[in-house]
Motif scaffolding. Structure first.
Motif, PDB file in Angstrom:
ATOM      1  N   ILE A  14       0.847  -1.194   0.000  1.00 22.25           N
ATOM      2  CA  ILE A  14       0.000   0.000   0.000  1.00 22.25           C
ATOM      3  C   ILE A  14       0.884   1.246   0.000  1.00 22.25           C
ATOM      4  N   GLY A  15       1.919   1.221   0.851  1.00 16.58           N
ATOM      5  CA  GLY A  15       2.821   2.366   0.957  1.00 16.58           C
ATOM      6  C   GLY A  15       3.500   2.703  -0.348  1.00 16.58           C
ATOM      7  N   TRP A  16       3.996   1.680  -1.045  1.00 17.88           N
ATOM      8  CA  TRP A  16       4.693   2.017  -2.294  1.00 17.88           C
ATOM      9  C   TRP A  16       3.728   2.361  -3.409  1.00 17.88           C
ATOM     10  N   ALA A  17       2.547   1.765  -3.417  1.00 21.98           N
ATOM     11  CA  ALA A  17       1.577   2.108  -4.462  1.00 21.98           C
ATOM     12  C   ALA A  17       1.136   3.565  -4.315  1.00 21.98           C
ATOM     13  N   VAL A  18       0.833   3.977  -3.091  1.00 20.68           N
ATOM     14  CA  VAL A  18       0.455   5.367  -2.848  1.00 20.68           C
ATOM     15  C   VAL A  18       1.672   6.275  -3.047  1.00 20.68           C
ATOM     16  N   GLY A  19       2.823   5.792  -2.622  1.00 21.27           N
ATOM     17  CA  GLY A  19       4.051   6.567  -2.792  1.00 21.27           C
ATOM     18  C   GLY A  19       4.330   6.914  -4.239  1.00 21.27           C
ATOM     19  N   LEU A  20       3.972   6.020  -5.148  1.00 17.70           N
ATOM     20  CA  LEU A  20       4.191   6.302  -6.567  1.00 17.70           C
ATOM     21  C   LEU A  20       3.488   7.585  -7.001  1.00 17.70           C
ATOM     22  N   LYS A  21       2.330   7.823  -6.429  1.00 25.50           N
ATOM     23  CA  LYS A  21       1.574   9.043  -6.773  1.00 25.50           C
ATOM     24  C   LYS A  21       2.356  10.295  -6.360  1.00 25.50           C
ATOM     25  N   TYR A  22       3.052  10.198  -5.221  1.00 24.27           N
ATOM     26  CA  TYR A  22       3.776  11.355  -4.693  1.00 24.27           C
ATOM     27  C   TYR A  22       5.167  11.541  -5.313  1.00 24.27           C
ATOM     28  N   THR A  23       5.675  10.555  -6.030  1.00 23.74           N
ATOM     29  CA  THR A  23       7.018  10.693  -6.609  1.00 23.74           C
ATOM     30  C   THR A  23       7.057  11.634  -7.800  1.00 23.74           C
ATOM     31  N   PRO A  31       9.935  11.271  -1.617  1.00 24.49           N
ATOM     32  CA  PRO A  31       8.894  10.289  -1.941  1.00 24.49           C
ATOM     33  C   PRO A  31       9.432   9.119  -2.771  1.00 24.49           C
ATOM     34  N   SER A  32      10.388   9.410  -3.655  1.00 22.85           N
ATOM     35  CA  SER A  32      10.977   8.353  -4.474  1.00 22.85           C
ATOM     36  C   SER A  32      11.768   7.370  -3.616  1.00 22.85           C
ATOM     37  N   LEU A  33      12.547   7.884  -2.678  1.00 19.82           N
ATOM     38  CA  LEU A  33      13.310   7.003  -1.790  1.00 19.82           C
ATOM     39  C   LEU A  33      12.385   6.156  -0.922  1.00 19.82           C
ATOM     40  N   PHE A  34      11.344   6.785  -0.351  1.00 14.34           N
ATOM     41  CA  PHE A  34      10.378   6.039   0.449  1.00 14.34           C
ATOM     42  C   PHE A  34       9.747   4.926  -0.384  1.00 14.34           C
ATOM     43  N   THR A  35       9.350   5.258  -1.600  1.00 17.38           N
ATOM     44  CA  THR A  35       8.695   4.285  -2.465  1.00 17.38           C
ATOM     45  C   THR A  35       9.624   3.123  -2.782  1.00 17.38           C
ATOM     46  N   LEU A  36      10.867   3.408  -3.105  1.00 13.62           N
ATOM     47  CA  LEU A  36      11.830   2.343  -3.423  1.00 13.62           C
ATOM     48  C   LEU A  36      12.113   1.451  -2.210  1.00 13.62           C
ATOM     49  N   VAL A  37      12.252   2.044  -1.040  1.00 10.27           N
ATOM     50  CA  VAL A  37      12.473   1.250   0.178  1.00 10.27           C
ATOM     51  C   VAL A  37      11.247   0.378   0.461  1.00 10.27           C
ATOM     52  N   ILE A  39       9.069  -0.756  -1.732  1.00 10.04           N
ATOM     53  CA  ILE A  39       9.003  -1.827  -2.738  1.00 10.04           C
ATOM     54  C   ILE A  39       9.938  -2.971  -2.351  1.00 10.04           C
ATOM     55  N   VAL A  40      11.180  -2.640  -2.073  1.00 10.66           N
ATOM     56  CA  VAL A  40      12.166  -3.674  -1.733  1.00 10.66           C
ATOM     57  C   VAL A  40      11.754  -4.413  -0.468  1.00 10.66           C
ATOM     58  N   SER A  41      11.312  -3.671   0.549  1.00 13.40           N
ATOM     59  CA  SER A  41      10.919  -4.296   1.815  1.00 13.40           C
ATOM     60  C   SER A  41       9.688  -5.179   1.634  1.00 13.40           C
ATOM     61  N   SER A  42       8.729  -4.709   0.855  1.00 16.01           N
ATOM     62  CA  SER A  42       7.517  -5.486   0.616  1.00 16.01           C
ATOM     63  C   SER A  42       7.843  -6.812  -0.070  1.00 16.01           C
ATOM     64  N   PHE A  43       8.655  -6.755  -1.117  1.00 17.62           N
ATOM     65  CA  PHE A  43       9.029  -7.978  -1.824  1.00 17.62           C
ATOM     66  C   PHE A  43       9.865  -8.902  -0.944  1.00 17.62           C
ATOM     67  N   ALA A  44      10.757  -8.337  -0.146  1.00 12.66           N
ATOM     68  CA  ALA A  44      11.592  -9.161   0.734  1.00 12.66           C
ATOM     69  C   ALA A  44      10.732  -9.910   1.753  1.00 12.66           C
ATOM     70  N   LEU A  45       9.791  -9.205   2.369  1.00 11.35           N
ATOM     71  CA  LEU A  45       8.925  -9.864   3.353  1.00 11.35           C
ATOM     72  C   LEU A  45       7.999 -10.877   2.691  1.00 11.35           C
ATOM     73  N   LEU A  46       7.516 -10.572   1.504  1.00 11.82           N
ATOM     74  CA  LEU A  46       6.723 -11.563   0.778  1.00 11.82           C
ATOM     75  C   LEU A  46       7.559 -12.815   0.531  1.00 11.82           C
ATOM     76  N   GLY A  47       8.777 -12.622   0.084  1.00 10.30           N
ATOM     77  CA  GLY A  47       9.665 -13.761  -0.164  1.00 10.30           C
ATOM     78  C   GLY A  47       9.928 -14.580   1.085  1.00 10.30           C
ATOM     79  N   LEU A  48      10.146 -13.905   2.205  1.00 14.94           N
ATOM     80  CA  LEU A  48      10.380 -14.628   3.462  1.00 14.94           C
ATOM     81  C   LEU A  48       9.134 -15.389   3.900  1.00 14.94           C
ATOM     82  N   SER A  49       7.975 -14.814   3.703  1.00 19.13           N
ATOM     83  CA  SER A  49       6.745 -15.497   4.106  1.00 19.13           C
ATOM     84  C   SER A  49       6.507 -16.747   3.258  1.00 19.13           C
TER      85      SER A  49
END
Length: 106
Positions: A14-23, A31-37, A39-49
């Motif tokens: 949700i954070g990165w999808a909304v963040g894209l609007k603000y970039t 906003p770009s740095l927040f969005t990139l962090v 994205i990476v964190s979301s995918f990493a946690l998905l992968g770990l789960s």
């Protein structure tokens, strides 16, 4: 713990999808740095789960959380339509997430 990581991954989606609007097309630094962090964190946690959750269930829950949350924030932050049809669809998405969680533990 896998379900917790998956929920956090969904919230970060949700954070990165909304963040894209603000970039503004990645022309705004913070906003770009927040969005990139996010994205990476979301995918990493998905992968770990995915170490202990079924792929189909985890992916559906992850995208469901992201979709429902992004639509809701779109309504709140960007004055997008909040008609009954859209709200009903969000309820259906959330019902599906709960159903997958319950069936995943059966």
């Amino acid at each position: 713990m896998a379900w917790f990581m998956l929920v956090v991954a969904g919230l970060l989606e949700i954070g990165w999808a909304v963040g894209l609007k603000y970039t503004d097309g990645f022309t705004r630094l913070w906003p770009s740095l927040f969005t990139l962090v996010a994205i990476v964190s979301s995918f990493a946690l998905l992968g770990l789960s995915l170490r202990s959750l079924p792929l189909g269930t985890a992916y559906a829950v992850w995208t469901g959380i992201g979709t429902a949350g992004t639509v809701l924030l779109g309504m709140l932050l960007f004055d997008e339509s909040a008609d009954a049809g859209r709200l009903g669809c969000i309820v259906l998405i959330l019902s599906g997430i709960v159903g997958l969680k319950v069936l995943g533990e059966a």
